[in-house]
Design a protein around this motif. Structure first.
Motif, PDB file in Angstrom:
ATOM      1  N   THR A  90       2.451   9.255  -0.415  1.00 28.41           N
ATOM      2  CA  THR A  90       1.526   8.923   0.663  1.00 28.41           C
ATOM      3  C   THR A  90       2.216   9.047   2.013  1.00 28.41           C
ATOM      4  O   THR A  90       1.639   9.581   2.965  1.00 28.41           O
ATOM      5  CB  THR A  90       0.979   7.491   0.475  1.00 28.41           C
ATOM      6  N   PRO A 134       0.798  -1.228   0.000  1.00 26.88           N
ATOM      7  CA  PRO A 134       0.000   0.000   0.000  1.00 26.88           C
ATOM      8  C   PRO A 134       0.831   1.278   0.000  1.00 26.88           C
ATOM      9  O   PRO A 134       0.355   2.316  -0.398  1.00 26.88           O
ATOM     10  CB  PRO A 134      -0.818  -0.110   1.283  1.00 26.88           C
ATOM     11  N   ARG A 155      -6.946   8.214   2.359  1.00 29.13           N
ATOM     12  CA  ARG A 155      -6.583   9.275   1.416  1.00 29.13           C
ATOM     13  C   ARG A 155      -7.728  10.244   1.222  1.00 29.13           C
ATOM     14  O   ARG A 155      -7.531  11.459   1.229  1.00 29.13           O
ATOM     15  CB  ARG A 155      -6.199   8.685   0.063  1.00 29.13           C
ATOM     16  N   ALA A 156      -8.921   9.712   1.040  1.00 28.75           N
ATOM     17  CA  ALA A 156     -10.091  10.583   0.848  1.00 28.75           C
ATOM     18  C   ALA A 156     -10.340  11.434   2.088  1.00 28.75           C
ATOM     19  O   ALA A 156     -10.581  12.643   1.995  1.00 28.75           O
ATOM     20  CB  ALA A 156     -11.317   9.740   0.518  1.00 28.75           C
ATOM     21  N   CYS A 170      -3.452  13.435  -3.779  1.00 28.12           N
ATOM     22  CA  CYS A 170      -4.059  13.276  -5.107  1.00 28.12           C
ATOM     23  C   CYS A 170      -3.056  12.777  -6.137  1.00 28.12           C
ATOM     24  O   CYS A 170      -3.386  11.930  -6.962  1.00 28.12           O
ATOM     25  CB  CYS A 170      -4.681  14.586  -5.559  1.00 28.12           C
ATOM     26  N   ASP A 179      -1.078   5.748  -8.645  1.00 19.32           N
ATOM     27  CA  ASP A 179      -1.457   4.374  -8.397  1.00 19.32           C
ATOM     28  C   ASP A 179      -2.530   3.899  -9.380  1.00 19.32           C
ATOM     29  O   ASP A 179      -2.532   2.761  -9.814  1.00 19.32           O
ATOM     30  CB  ASP A 179      -1.994   4.210  -6.981  1.00 19.32           C
ATOM     31  N   ALA A 180      -3.446   4.783  -9.770  1.00 18.10           N
ATOM     32  CA  ALA A 180      -4.521   4.411 -10.692  1.00 18.10           C
ATOM     33  C   ALA A 180      -3.987   4.158 -12.101  1.00 18.10           C
ATOM     34  O   ALA A 180      -4.574   3.394 -12.866  1.00 18.10           O
ATOM     35  CB  ALA A 180      -5.587   5.496 -10.720  1.00 18.10           C
ATOM     36  N   SER A 217      -2.529   9.028  -5.557  1.00 12.05           N
ATOM     37  CA  SER A 217      -3.645   8.199  -5.999  1.00 12.05           C
ATOM     38  C   SER A 217      -3.747   8.162  -7.512  1.00 12.05           C
ATOM     39  O   SER A 217      -4.112   7.144  -8.087  1.00 12.05           O
ATOM     40  CB  SER A 217      -4.955   8.683  -5.378  1.00 12.05           C
ATOM     41  N   GLY A 276      -2.266   2.570   4.281  1.00 11.63           N
ATOM     42  CA  GLY A 276      -2.444   2.516   2.839  1.00 11.63           C
ATOM     43  C   GLY A 276      -3.889   2.403   2.405  1.00 11.63           C
ATOM     44  O   GLY A 276      -4.157   2.169   1.234  1.00 11.63           O
ATOM     45  N   ALA A 277      -4.825   2.602   3.312  1.00 11.02           N
ATOM     46  CA  ALA A 277      -6.241   2.487   2.973  1.00 11.02           C
ATOM     47  C   ALA A 277      -6.669   3.642   2.072  1.00 11.02           C
ATOM     48  O   ALA A 277      -6.256   4.785   2.263  1.00 11.02           O
ATOM     49  CB  ALA A 277      -7.086   2.472   4.244  1.00 11.02           C
ATOM     50  N   THR A 278      -7.494   3.318   1.096  1.00 12.35           N
ATOM     51  CA  THR A 278      -7.984   4.337   0.178  1.00 12.35           C
ATOM     52  C   THR A 278      -8.864   5.347   0.893  1.00 12.35           C
ATOM     53  O   THR A 278      -8.824   6.538   0.607  1.00 12.35           O
ATOM     54  CB  THR A 278      -8.775   3.675  -0.977  1.00 12.35           C
ATOM     55  N   TRP A 279      -9.666   4.883   1.857  1.00 13.02           N
ATOM     56  CA  TRP A 279     -10.524   5.804   2.590  1.00 13.02           C
ATOM     57  C   TRP A 279      -9.694   6.821   3.362  1.00 13.02           C
ATOM     58  O   TRP A 279     -10.115   7.960   3.554  1.00 13.02           O
ATOM     59  CB  TRP A 279     -11.456   5.062   3.546  1.00 13.02           C
TER      60      TRP A 279
END
Length: 146
Positions: free
Chosen positions: A27, A21, A96-97, A136, A142-143, A139, A91-94
């Motif tokens: 990050t 992650p 980051r948000a 941002c 990573d995308a 992410s 490393g959780a996506t939530w």
């Protein structure tokens, strides 16, 4: 048969690996900056609650608030930001948000804090802008990876 020591392995954290992650440094940098910025907001909040006569403010500023209430806002927001910064290490996506939202709220709070402590408010505004960019950019990077 033994692995060739000359060939790099696609282990955890390798540029091509997708399992880790924290494969980007952005990050981690955003998490450290969130912990730093949140800690500074906590100190601002404590200073405003304990000694609200410590800060000198301009008399004709559009946004005039009670310093004690601003101290509580900074204290609570700082605690939540530090916790979100620690959650980014998972490393959780939530995380980051939540980090982007909290950095935005902190940016607004420090903008409104300008008449009380202008230099430090500008520094924390810049830190929060960089946090949003780092989260941002990490992410998006990573995308784009398969």
């Amino acid at each position: 048969m033994a692995a060739n020591p000359q060939q790099p392995t696609a282990g955890v954290g390798a540029p091509g690996s997708s399992g880790h992650p924290l494969r980007t440094g952005w990050t981690v940098l955003a998490a450290v900056l969130m912990i730093f910025g949140g800690t500074m907001a906590i100190f601002e909040g404590i200073a405003a609650i304990a000694k609200d006569d410590l800060f000198v403010r301009t008399s004709n500023y559009t946004f005039q608030f009670n310093l004690t209430s601003w101290g509580w806002i900074h204290l609570i927001l700082g605690i939540v930001i530090v916790l979100a910064g620690c959650a980014l290490f998972t490393g959780a996506t939530w995380a980051r948000a939540v980090g982007v939202v909290l950095a935005g709220l902190s940016l607004i709070a420090n903008f409104l804090w300008l008449p009380y402590y202008p230099f430090w408010a500008i520094v924390l505004i810049a830190v929060n802008i960089f946090i949003i960019w780092a989260l941002c950019a990490g992410s998006l990077r990573d995308a784009s990876r398969p």
